[in-house]
Design a protein around this motif. Structure first.
Motif, PDB file in Angstrom:
ATOM      1  N   VAL A 184       0.869  -1.180   0.000  1.00 21.35           N
ATOM      2  CA  VAL A 184       0.000   0.000   0.000  1.00 21.35           C
ATOM      3  C   VAL A 184       0.906   1.230   0.000  1.00 21.35           C
ATOM      4  CG1 VAL A 184      -1.810   1.271   1.211  1.00 21.35           C
ATOM      5  CG2 VAL A 184      -1.785  -1.236   1.280  1.00 21.35           C
ATOM      6  N   LEU A 186       0.956   5.198   0.101  1.00 24.07           N
ATOM      7  CA  LEU A 186       0.049   6.272   0.513  1.00 24.07           C
ATOM      8  C   LEU A 186       0.617   7.650   0.215  1.00 24.07           C
ATOM      9  CD1 LEU A 186      -1.141   4.976   4.002  1.00 24.07           C
ATOM     10  CD2 LEU A 186      -2.266   4.726   1.774  1.00 24.07           C
ATOM     11  N   ALA A 198      -4.262   2.382   8.245  1.00 28.70           N
ATOM     12  CA  ALA A 198      -2.948   1.935   7.763  1.00 28.70           C
ATOM     13  C   ALA A 198      -2.345   0.930   8.739  1.00 28.70           C
ATOM     14  CB  ALA A 198      -2.021   3.132   7.587  1.00 28.70           C
ATOM     15  N   LEU A 201      -4.082  -2.425   8.300  1.00 19.18           N
ATOM     16  CA  LEU A 201      -3.607  -3.099   7.100  1.00 19.18           C
ATOM     17  C   LEU A 201      -2.230  -3.718   7.340  1.00 19.18           C
ATOM     18  CD1 LEU A 201      -4.713  -0.479   4.419  1.00 19.18           C
ATOM     19  CD2 LEU A 201      -5.696  -2.759   4.752  1.00 19.18           C
ATOM     20  N   ALA A 202      -1.361  -2.972   8.031  1.00 19.61           N
ATOM     21  CA  ALA A 202      -0.031  -3.502   8.333  1.00 19.61           C
ATOM     22  C   ALA A 202      -0.128  -4.749   9.202  1.00 19.61           C
ATOM     23  CB  ALA A 202       0.815  -2.426   9.012  1.00 19.61           C
ATOM     24  N   GLU A 207       2.303  -4.399   3.350  1.00 16.90           N
ATOM     25  CA  GLU A 207       3.402  -3.464   3.577  1.00 16.90           C
ATOM     26  C   GLU A 207       2.890  -2.071   3.246  1.00 16.90           C
ATOM     27  OE1 GLU A 207       8.044  -2.458   2.428  1.00 16.90           O
ATOM     28  OE2 GLU A 207       7.156  -4.375   1.802  1.00 16.90           O
ATOM     29  N   VAL A 208       3.110  -1.114   4.132  1.00 23.09           N
ATOM     30  CA  VAL A 208       2.605   0.245   3.953  1.00 23.09           C
ATOM     31  C   VAL A 208       3.783   1.205   3.840  1.00 23.09           C
ATOM     32  CG1 VAL A 208       1.184   2.097   4.922  1.00 23.09           C
ATOM     33  CG2 VAL A 208       0.503  -0.305   5.258  1.00 23.09           C
ATOM     34  N   ARG A 209       3.809   1.979   2.755  1.00 25.83           N
ATOM     35  CA  ARG A 209       4.838   2.991   2.542  1.00 25.83           C
ATOM     36  C   ARG A 209       4.177   4.326   2.238  1.00 25.83           C
ATOM     37  NH1 ARG A 209       9.034  -0.368  -1.458  1.00 25.83           N
ATOM     38  NH2 ARG A 209       9.494  -2.058   0.031  1.00 25.83           N
TER      39      ARG A 209
END
Length: 234
Positions: A184, A186, A198, A201-202, A207-209
Motif C-alpha cells: 500500500v 500512501l 494503515a 492493514l499492516a 506493507e505500507v509505505r
C-alpha cells in the motif's frame, strides 16, 4: 463489459493498471513505459463510465471489479490500482490471482459525510468535472502540463452516474485480509487511508509505505518518489 485498454511493452510478464475516479488509463502514462522497460507487458484499463470505455445503466464497485476481470489477462504478475482503482483491485484480486498487488492511495474509506454533505456531494463532483486547466494546475502545482490537459479531457468523459459509488455509505471499504503479497503506497497525510486504518492493514500483512510531500495522485505529483516507493515490488 469489455473495457478499453492502453498497452505498453511486449514482455512475457503482465502488469495490470487500474486508474481512479474521473480519470482514465492515461493516468499511467509515465508508469506504463517505466514498467515496460522492466520487461512487463502493461495493460491499463479505462473503467466503465470513464475514458473510452462504455457508459452503463448500472454502477457499483463490484461491477467495476468484474469488468477488469473480464478484460485483462488472468494471473498477471502484478496488478496496481489507484484510489477507486485500488478498491476495484481489492475486489478483483481473488479472481485475477496476481503474484503481487499494489494499492496506490486506495479508496478504502472516505471522509465521514453528514447526510446534508452527501446530498451536496454530487453537485460538487459534477462541478469539479467542469474544472478548467488553470484551476486544475493551481490545485496541483507539481503536475506536468500534459497531465493537466489529460485531466481536463478525462473529467469531460466521466459519467456522473458513477458518483454514488464514491459517496454511498459502505461503498468504500478496506479488505479484511491480504489475498496475495500486497503493498500500500500512501500519499502524505492520505485522506482515504488514515493512520489507524494503515495500522490495521499492516497488522494484516500489507506493507505500507508513504511518499512524503505527495498528494493523492502520487505518480503525477512525484514520479521519482513513487517509483522509489515501488522498490522490491516491481
Amino acid at each position: 463489459m469489455e473495457l478499453f485498454t492502453r498497452e505498453w511493452g511486449s514482455g512475457d510478464r503482465h502488469a495490470v493498471l487500474v486508474h481512479g475516479a474521473m480519470s482514465d488509463s492515461r493516468n499511467w502514462r509515465t508508469v506504463g513505459p517505466a514498467l515496460a522497460e522492466r520487461g512487463y507487458h502493461v495493460v491499463a484499463v479505462d473503467l466503465r463510465g470513464h475514458g473510452h470505455s462504455p457508459r452503463a445503466d448500472e454502477y457499483s464497485a463490484e461491477l467495476l471489479a468484474q469488468d477488469v476481470v473480464d478484460t485483462v489477462p488472468a494471473n498477471p504478475e502484478l496488478v496496481m490500482g489507484h484510489s477507486l482503482g485500488g478498491l476495484t483491485v481489492s475486489l478483483a484480486v481473488e479472481r485475477l490471482e496476481p503474484q503481487r498487488a499494489i494499492y496506490v492511495d486506495p479508496a478504502f474509506s472516505g471522509p465521514a459525510l453528514a447526510r446534508w454533505q452527501r446530498m451536496l456531494a454530487p453537485a460538487f463532483l459534477r462541478n469539479l468535472t467542469r474544472a478548467s486547466a488553470a484551476r486544475i494546475a493551481k490545485r496541483n502545482p507539481r503536475w506536468d502540463p500534459a497531465d493537466v490537459a489529460i485531466e481536463v479531457e478525462t473529467f469531460k468523459a466521466f459519467d456522473p452516474a458513477v458518483i454514488p459509488v464514491l459517496i454511498t455509505p459502505g461503498s468504500l471499504r478496506a479488505p479484511e485480509r491480504m489475498h496475495v503479497p500486497s503493498l500500500v503506497v500512501l500519499a502524505d497525510k492520505s485522506q482515504l487511508v488514515k493512520p489507524a486504518l494503515a495500522g490495521r492493514l499492516a497488522e494484516a500483512g500489507f506493507e505500507v509505505r508513504i511518499v512524503r510531500g505527495s498528494g493523492h495522485v502520487i505518480n503525477r505529483d512525484d514520479f521519482a518518489g513513487f517509483m522509489t516507493a515501488l522498490d522490491g515490488w516491481i
